[in-house]
Structure formats: structure tokens, C-alpha cells
Motif scaffolding. Structure first.
Motif, PDB file in Angstrom:
ATOM      1  N   LEU A   1       0.860  -1.124  -0.077  1.00 47.01           N
ATOM      2  CA  LEU A   1      -0.027  -0.028  -0.130  1.00 47.01           C
ATOM      3  C   LEU A   1       0.780   1.062   0.069  1.00 47.01           C
ATOM      4  O   LEU A   1       0.511   2.358  -0.806  1.00 47.01           O
ATOM      5  CB  LEU A   1      -0.974   0.191   1.173  1.00 47.01           C
ATOM      6  N   LEU A   2       1.980   1.393   1.011  1.00 43.51           N
ATOM      7  CA  LEU A   2       2.772   2.451   1.052  1.00 43.51           C
ATOM      8  C   LEU A   2       3.282   2.846  -0.393  1.00 43.51           C
ATOM      9  O   LEU A   2       3.648   4.009  -0.710  1.00 43.51           O
ATOM     10  CB  LEU A   2       3.927   2.259   2.038  1.00 43.51           C
ATOM     11  N   VAL A   3       3.918   1.600  -0.872  1.00 44.54           N
ATOM     12  CA  VAL A   3       4.585   1.854  -2.420  1.00 44.54           C
ATOM     13  C   VAL A   3       3.756   2.593  -3.403  1.00 44.54           C
ATOM     14  O   VAL A   3       3.887   3.347  -4.127  1.00 44.54           O
ATOM     15  CB  VAL A   3       5.170   0.429  -2.856  1.00 44.54           C
ATOM     16  N   ILE A   4       2.359   2.062  -3.289  1.00 44.95           N
ATOM     17  CA  ILE A   4       1.674   2.271  -4.285  1.00 44.95           C
ATOM     18  C   ILE A   4       1.252   3.874  -4.008  1.00 44.95           C
ATOM     19  O   ILE A   4       1.251   4.783  -5.108  1.00 44.95           O
ATOM     20  CB  ILE A   4       0.112   1.632  -4.315  1.00 44.95           C
ATOM     21  N   ALA A   5       1.079   4.071  -2.721  1.00 47.39           N
ATOM     22  CA  ALA A   5       0.504   5.602  -2.524  1.00 47.39           C
ATOM     23  C   ALA A   5       1.867   6.447  -2.750  1.00 47.39           C
ATOM     24  O   ALA A   5       1.673   7.458  -3.411  1.00 47.39           O
ATOM     25  CB  ALA A   5       0.444   5.651  -0.953  1.00 47.39           C
ATOM     26  N   SER A   6       3.246   5.982  -2.370  1.00 48.96           N
ATOM     27  CA  SER A   6       4.130   7.211  -2.813  1.00 48.96           C
ATOM     28  C   SER A   6       4.222   7.148  -4.460  1.00 48.96           C
ATOM     29  O   SER A   6       4.567   8.223  -4.796  1.00 48.96           O
ATOM     30  CB  SER A   6       5.337   6.633  -1.996  1.00 48.96           C
ATOM     31  N   TYR A   7       4.045   6.027  -4.908  1.00 44.42           N
ATOM     32  CA  TYR A   7       4.032   6.245  -6.552  1.00 44.42           C
ATOM     33  C   TYR A   7       3.027   7.201  -7.169  1.00 44.42           C
ATOM     34  O   TYR A   7       3.283   8.091  -7.834  1.00 44.42           O
ATOM     35  CB  TYR A   7       3.879   4.644  -7.151  1.00 44.42           C
TER      36      TYR A   7
END
Lengths: 412, 347
Positions: B159-165
Motif C-alpha cells: 500500500l505504501l509503495v502504491i501511495a508514494s508512486y
């Protein structure tokens, strides 16, 4: 169960221990939640609406940790139905108690082997009751044992607690001047502080006064231009004293005192005498801590005044060097010194602590050391807070003194 | 400080032999710290209690009140002193350099971050703390929860990776609503706050936060001693930042670690090492004071301070007082001599 607990409570059943502990926590107000809100994993939430009996509390926590909340609830549902059945029929009381005791024992048992043997006995007891529901309870038990916590159990939940929490109660107490009671001897922290302050003050105040006067005089004498053997000797001694750790100075004085025929008789709190031998020795040690630092600092700030033009002007008008330094140099040097003196006073507690521990005097320093060792946190926090208060007032006083001593700071 | 250039080498020569002696002792000190103790060297043999030194070849420095041999006990205490002085102080200096240079870096232009990025970082940090709490408080006690825990961890990481992307994609949001973080200001307030208490008192209070052990004491020493190196590093790098060679290095496009190592470090090295020596001598005193008071270290760890505190109950056995006191003073004076020499050489 530790050996100490066994001697205190005897080999009581685990449920009794649980109750004793809960009673203690309630009496001390430690059963309240810690803060205004509580973040806890979903699976460890207490079911607030249904009051859980004592004997199940530890069990519910352990079971929901190892096997998940849902499975635990399902088992408890079966168990409660089973209980209703038992209570409606006349049963031997002792068997019921044995069944109840199982839950706490199981929760407190550390080894899996011990748990397994407890389980098999529990299941045997269940079948012995001969109830129809017993088989269903057994089934639910096996289901519980086979399930694990779900991801939803691990998610956090935030619950608002409100004013009835330990932090709020403590803070309200601090603001109204109630520092709580010591966990060591249940004496109010305030009383302990006040009685210890008397001893510390009678060590520190004379010592500070003597050190200030002595260091002023020494520094003045040392910054006069004539050179002598004595001056360099004293400078060397001061540097040596400055690099010695405080406890070694104190130990040295202590050893001298014993060699010169002093006794190790304990301090008598009832006949408090601010000029008793050990207190004077303590003051002497504190003077020796403070003297080198203060003198060297005074001397440095006096030396920086020596080359100022106003000293030369005063000499040109016919003043002797000594007089010029005393009437013009010293007041100017003092202004910069007040901040350092305040700093030193605030950190005096560290020096007093060493002295009091070495000479076994019941002052604030030894109170701090003893409450740190015995983890008496109420006293530690009370002491720390009063230290901070002391320091803050000292800073205010310094500013006031500075603007009085050095009118230049007022205009800015 | 008031030395003229011509007088300097002559003065240094007279310093030389003292400094050499100090260096020899410090080297011995360090060697002793790594000396393996023979087995049973610290065993108590009560019938040998309080034997005076230099009389028996088997107990040539005497024995203490429990019949332990002073020579081995002293070596063990020296090891504790070394391990509680140099490694923690080195760590504190490193922390100080990192905080000081970071603080100086943001002194002229404060850190500016988009609001969304900041929110994401704060959330991620809080979540990480929660996961650690979960692992320590739950998963270790109940290994059955392991699978669910890792599912949760990797799920939230995804989720974090998707959000930062997503945030880097939506440039219209990141361009607007920048938040200014006063990093330098905060670091300086923190340093001021840290120095309100004297170091001994701060160490005493901090040591209550953990159970007594050499390891935790080392950590608390690091936490106490980072302030002065941080101030030095900050001041130095603020000075160097104005120099032309530093601007040239930035213009050349050197990365930050290279800037730090090649251009900042050489200019603050001297002051930091001098400061290290004086700090170490102070820390030796404070560390033995703590041991003397019996706070922060477990009762079975041999230290000079504890030897001295026990010796005060039996002053007639002078050797219990003399040997640890000599070693402690020798170490303190040596460190100060080396520090003085270095600070004179720097000028």
C-alpha cells in the motif's frame, strides 16, 4: 511464581493470586487505563458490555492472543451454555471449582507440555460431568485449539477513554501540589522531599557561600601581576582538583576523617544539628568541588578586564592597579559571572549527591540515589520536577540579578 | 593560546615526554580491554580474604574482602571502564556529526516538503512503530499469529509503495501546499534542552528507563554525550559552507556523503578529536561515579568505582583503595594530557 511471592502469599491457587494482584492494582489506582486514548489490536479488545468473571480474564487474553478472538468467543458461548446447564442441576461444588480453575492455570502455564496435561485433565473432568453439553464444549475446545489469529485481529483500534486515566489523575495531582506517595514506604513524596531538603541545604548553602567568597578572593589575588611560587603552586593544585572526579575528593576527605579518629556512627535524624561533624565535612567536600572551577573562571573573566582601557584610565588618574581592579574590574567581571554561577548552583545537586551517599546523610541526593536503586518512581519524578522548578526560578533570578548588576542589559 | 609562533615548537618539546607516557598508558589500557581473562580468575575464595599485596607470589596485588585476586579483578574493571568509555563516546560523536551537519545543512534554507508526502511519512513511521509493538508484544509470545502478522506487514508495505508512486505522479498536488520544517531550529532547541541537566544527573535519570546492564549503560552514555560534538560539527560546517572551495565542490556536483568526508570532516577533525579526549576523561570520572553509587550497572560487573565504594568500609586494607584510584587517575590525566597536546597543536 517467584520464591518471594511464595513466602508472601503461600502456595495459593493461581486464581487467588490473580485476585490479590487485581486488588492491589485497584487500591493503588493502577487498574485505570494509562492515557486519554488507547490503541490496541482488534483481537485484544476487552468486551466492555459483558462483565467477565475473574477466573476467565487471563484465559481470554491468552486464548485470543494464540488462537484469535472469534474462536475464543465461540468457545466461551458454548462454555456459558454449559454452565447454565450445570447450575440448573445440583452438582458437586468441588468439581465445578476444578473446572473453573483450569482456565487460569492454562493461561499462566508457560510450557506447552504442562498445558497439554492440564487440557487432558480438563477434558476428562468434562466427560465425568455426564452432561449432554459436555461433548459440545469439547468440540468447541478442539476448534479453538486448531484456529490461529486472523489479520483483522491484528489491526489497531483506537478507543477514547476520557478523564478517568492514570495520566490525568497524576497530572491533576501534580498541579494541585500532590506528588503522590512513595512506592517504597507509602510515605507522601512531599514529606520525604521536605525533610531531605533540610539536610541538603545545610550542606550546600554554607559550602556555596564559602566557595563563592573564597574563589573571588583567590581569583583577585591570582590576577595581580606579581609572580610568586605560591601562585603557580595554587594554580597547579586547582587544575588537579578540577580534573579529579568528585567522589574521589569525597573519599579522600572521608579517609582522612577516619584516620584522624572520626567514627562511622550513623547520622541521628532526631537530633538534627546543621553543624555536626559529618555535615561540615560534606560542606568541605562541596567547597573543594566548586572552588577550582569558580576560581579559574573568575580569574579568566578578570584577566579579560585587565586590558580594558578603563583600567588604564583609572591608573592614569592616579589609582593603584589593585584599587583600579577592585573598583572597576571586579564589578564588570561579575556581570558575566552570574550566569555561570547560576548554572553551577543548578548542577550542585550532582555534587551533593556524591557527598551524601559517601557520608550516609539523608539528603535529597541520597534520596534520589536510593529511590533510583529501589525503582521508587514517584519519588524520582517528584525530585526531578522540583529540580526543574529550582532551575527555572534560578534562571529568572539570574536575569533579575543581571539587570541589577549590569544596567547595560536593561536598555536593550 | 598566547604562545608566539617561535615559542611553540620549544613548548611542544617539553610536552613530548608527558604525552608519550600518556599515549603508552592509553595503549596499554586498550590492550587490557581485549585481554582474555583466565577461567575462574574472578572466583571468590573466602579463606583468602584481604591478603595484603607484594607478599605472596600467587596473590601479588593482594585480595579483596571476598578473597578475589585484585590483579585479575583490576583487569576486569579496566575492561569495563574501556568498553564504557570509548565505544559509546565514538557512537556519540558519530550521532553528533550527523545531527550537527544535518542541522547546519538546513540552517539557511529550511526543509520544505509537500503536505501529502509529510503526512505519508508520519503515517508510515507511526505504522512501523505499531508493527514493532505488535511483533514484540504479540507475535513473539504467540507464534501462531506469525502468518497473519507477515500478511499485514507486506500488505501495508505494498500500500505504501502504491501511495508514494501515486503522489509522485500527481505533480499538481506536490507543487502546491509546501510545509516548512524548522529542522535547524528544532535541533538547536533539543541541544539546549539536553544541557539543562548536568551529565551525571541525566545519566542517573536515564538509567532508570532500562534494566541495569553494560549494554544499556553504553546506549545512555551515547544519548547523553552527543550534544557537544553536534554543536562543534554544526559550527564548523556553517563556517566551511561559506568557503569558496566548498561552493566549488557543490558546483562540481559532489554527492552529500562525499562533501561530508572530503571537505567537512578534515576541517572539524581536530576539534572533534580534542573534544573526544576531554569528554573521555570526564566520562571516566562520571562512569566511575555511577559505579560508586551503584546505579546503572548490575552488581556483578567489576568496576573501579565499585572497588572504591567497597574499599571505604575497610580503609585499613589500603591496597583496595590505592590500585583502582591510581588506574582511574592515570587514565584521566593521560587523556587530558593528550587532549591538551592536541589542542595546542591545532592552534
Amino acid at each position: 511464581m517467584d520464591q518471594a511471592d511464595v513466602t508472601a502469599y503461600g502456595n495459593a491457587a493461581s486464581s487467588v493470586q490473580q485476585q490479590v494482584k487485581a486488588d492491589y492494582l485497584k487500591r493503588r489506582g493502577l487498574d485505570q487505563p494509562l492515557f486519554y486514548f488507547k490503541i490496541s489490536p482488534n483481537g485484544l479488545q476487552k468486551n466492555g458490555t459483558v462483565p467477565t468473571p475473574y477466573y476467565l480474564e487471563a484465559f481470554i487474553e491468552k486464548a485470543s492472543k494464540t488462537h484469535g478472538l472469534n474462536a475464543t468467543r465461540a468457545f466461551l458461548r458454548e462454555w456459558n451454555l454449559f454452565l447454565l446447564d450445570i447450575e440448573s442441576q445440583t452438582q458437586s461444588l468441588s468439581k465445578n471449582i476444578a473446572l473453573h480453575a483450569f482456565f487460569n492455570d492454562w493461561a499462566l502455564q508457560e510450557s506447552s507440555k504442562g498445558r497439554a496435561s492440564l487440557e487432558s485433565r480438563f477434558l476428562l473432568d468434562l466427560t465425568k460431568t455426564g452432561q449432554n453439553r459436555a461433548s459440545k464444549v469439547m468440540q468447541a475446545w478442539h476448534q479453538l485449539m486448531n484456529s490461529s489469529p486472523q489479520v483483522t485481529d491484528l489491526l489497531p483500534t483506537i478507543a477514547w477513554v476520557g478523564n478517568k486515566n492514570q495520566y490525568h489523575i497524576w497530572l491533576a495531582g501534580i498541579i494541585t501540589g500532590n506528588l503522590g506517595t512513595s512506592t517504597k514506604d507509602y510515605e507522601p513524596v512531599k514529606d520525604k522531599l521536605l525533610s531531605s531538603l533540610k539536610v541538603s541545604a545545610s550542606i550546600a548553602l554554607p559550602a556555596t557561600f564559602v566557595a563563592l567568597v573564597l574563589s573571588c578572593m583567590l581569583a583577585f589575588w591570582m590576577s595581580l601581576p606579581e609572580k610568586s611560587e605560591l601562585k603557580t603552586g595554587i594554580t597547579h593544585i586547582l587544575y588537579a582538583l578540577d580534573s579529579l572526579p568528585g567522589f574521589m575528593i569525597t573519599l579522600g576527605i572521608f579517609a582522612l576523617y577516619l584516620i584522624l579518629g572520626g567514627t562511622l556512627a550513623s547520622y541521628d535524624a532526631l537530633s538534627f544539628n546543621p553543624f555536626s561533624g559529618t555535615i561540615l565535612l560534606g560542606s568541605l567536600s562541596v567547597v573543594l568541588f566548586l572552588l577550582p572551577f569558580l576560581t579559574l573562571f573568575f580569574q579568566r573573566s578578570l584577566l579579560s578586564e585587565l586590558n580594558q582601557p578603563y583600567i588604564r584610565t583609572a591608573q592614569a588618574k592616579g589609582m593603584s592597579f589593585r584599587n583600579a581592579l577592585a573598583t572597576h574590574g571586579v564589578p564588570n567581571a561579575l556581570a558575566s559571572v552570574t550566569v555561570v554561577v547560576a548554572d553551577m548552583l543548578a548542577s550542585l545537586i550532582a555534587g551533593v549527591l556524591i557527598v551524601e551517599v559517601t557520608f550516609s546523610l539523608p539528603g535529597t541526593g541520597s534520596l534520589l540515589a536510593h529511590s533510583l536503586v529501589s525503582q521508587d518512581f514517584a519519588t524520582v519524578i517528584g525530585l526531578t520536577l522540583s529540580l526543574l522548578l529550582f532551575r527555572t526560578t534560578l534562571m529568572w533570578l539570574t536575569e533579575a540579578a543581571n539587570s541589577f548588576l549590569d544596567p547595560r542589559t536593561q536598555r536593550v | 593560546m598566547s604562545l608566539t609562533a617561535s615559542a611553540l615548537p620549544a613548548r611542544l618539546m617539553t610536552y613530548q615526554w608527558k604525552v608519550m607516557l600518556a599515549a603508552v598508558w592509553l595503549a596499554t589500557f586498550t590492550l587490557l580491554a581485549f585481554l582474555p581473562l583466565p577461567e575462574n580468575a574472578l572466583n571468590a575464595i573466602p579463606e583468602n580474604a584481604l591478603l595484603p599485596p607484594f607478599q605472596d607470589p600467587f596473590h601479588w596485588l593482594g585480595t579483596d574482602q571476598l578473597g578475589r585476586e585484585i590483579n585479575w579483578y583490576l583487569v576486569a574493571a579496566t575492561q569495563t571502564a574501556w568498553w564504557l568509555t570509548f565505544p559509546p563516546l565514538l557512537g556519540a560523536t558519530l550521532i553528533g556529526i550527523i545531527i550537527g551537519t544535518t542541522s547546519a545543512h538546513f540552517a539557511k534554507k529550511p526543509l520544505k516538503l509537500p503536505l501529502l508526502t509529510l503526512a505519508l511519512i508520519v503515517l508510515a513511521l507511526l505504522w512501523a512503530i505499531y508493527l514493532i509493538y505488535l511483533y514484540l508484544g504479540w507475535v513473539i509470545a504467540a507464534p501462531r499469529a506469525m502468518a497473519s502478522f507477515w500478511a499485514l506487514t507486506f500488505g501495508s508495505l505494498l500500500l505504501l509503495v502504491i501511495a508514494s508512486y501515486g503522489i509522485t505522479r500527481i505533480t499538481s498536488i506536490t507543487k502546491r501546499s509546501l510545509v516548512t520544517l524548522p529542522v535547524d531550529e528544532a535541533a538547536q532547541r533539543l541541544m539546549d534542552f539536553w544541557t539543562t541537566f548536568p551529565k551525571l544527573l541525566l545519566l542517573l535519570l536515564l538509567s532508570t528507563l532500562s534494566s541495569p546492564s553494560v549494554m544499556s549503560m553504553g546506549v545512555w552514555i551515547m544519548v547523553t554525550y552527543w550534544v557537544l560534538p553536534a554543536r562543534l560539527a554544526r559550527n564548523r560546517s556553517l563556517l566551511v559552507r561559506n568557503e569558496l572551495f566548498f561552493e566549488a565542490a557543490i558546483a562540481l556536483g559532489l554527492p552529500h556523503p562525499a562533501l561530508l568526508i572530503r571537505h567537512l570532516w578534515p576541517s572539524m577533525k581536530g576539534q572533534l578529536i580534542t573534544n573526544f579526549c576531554f569528554n573521555a576523561s570526564g566520562l571516566l570520572g562520571i562512569g566511575s561515579t555511577l559505579a560508586f553509587l551503584g546505579i546503572g550497572l548490575p552488581a556483578d560487573v567489576p568496576t573501579w568505582g565499585k572497588m572504591l565504594s567497597l574499599a571505604r568500609f575497610s580503609l585499613e586494607s589500603w591496597w583496595l583503595l590505592l590500585f583502582p584510584a591510581t588506574l582511574l587517575l592515570l587514565s584521566i590525566i593521560s587523556l587530558q594530557a593528550v587532549g591538551n597536546y592536541l589542542s595546542k597543536r591545532n592552534i
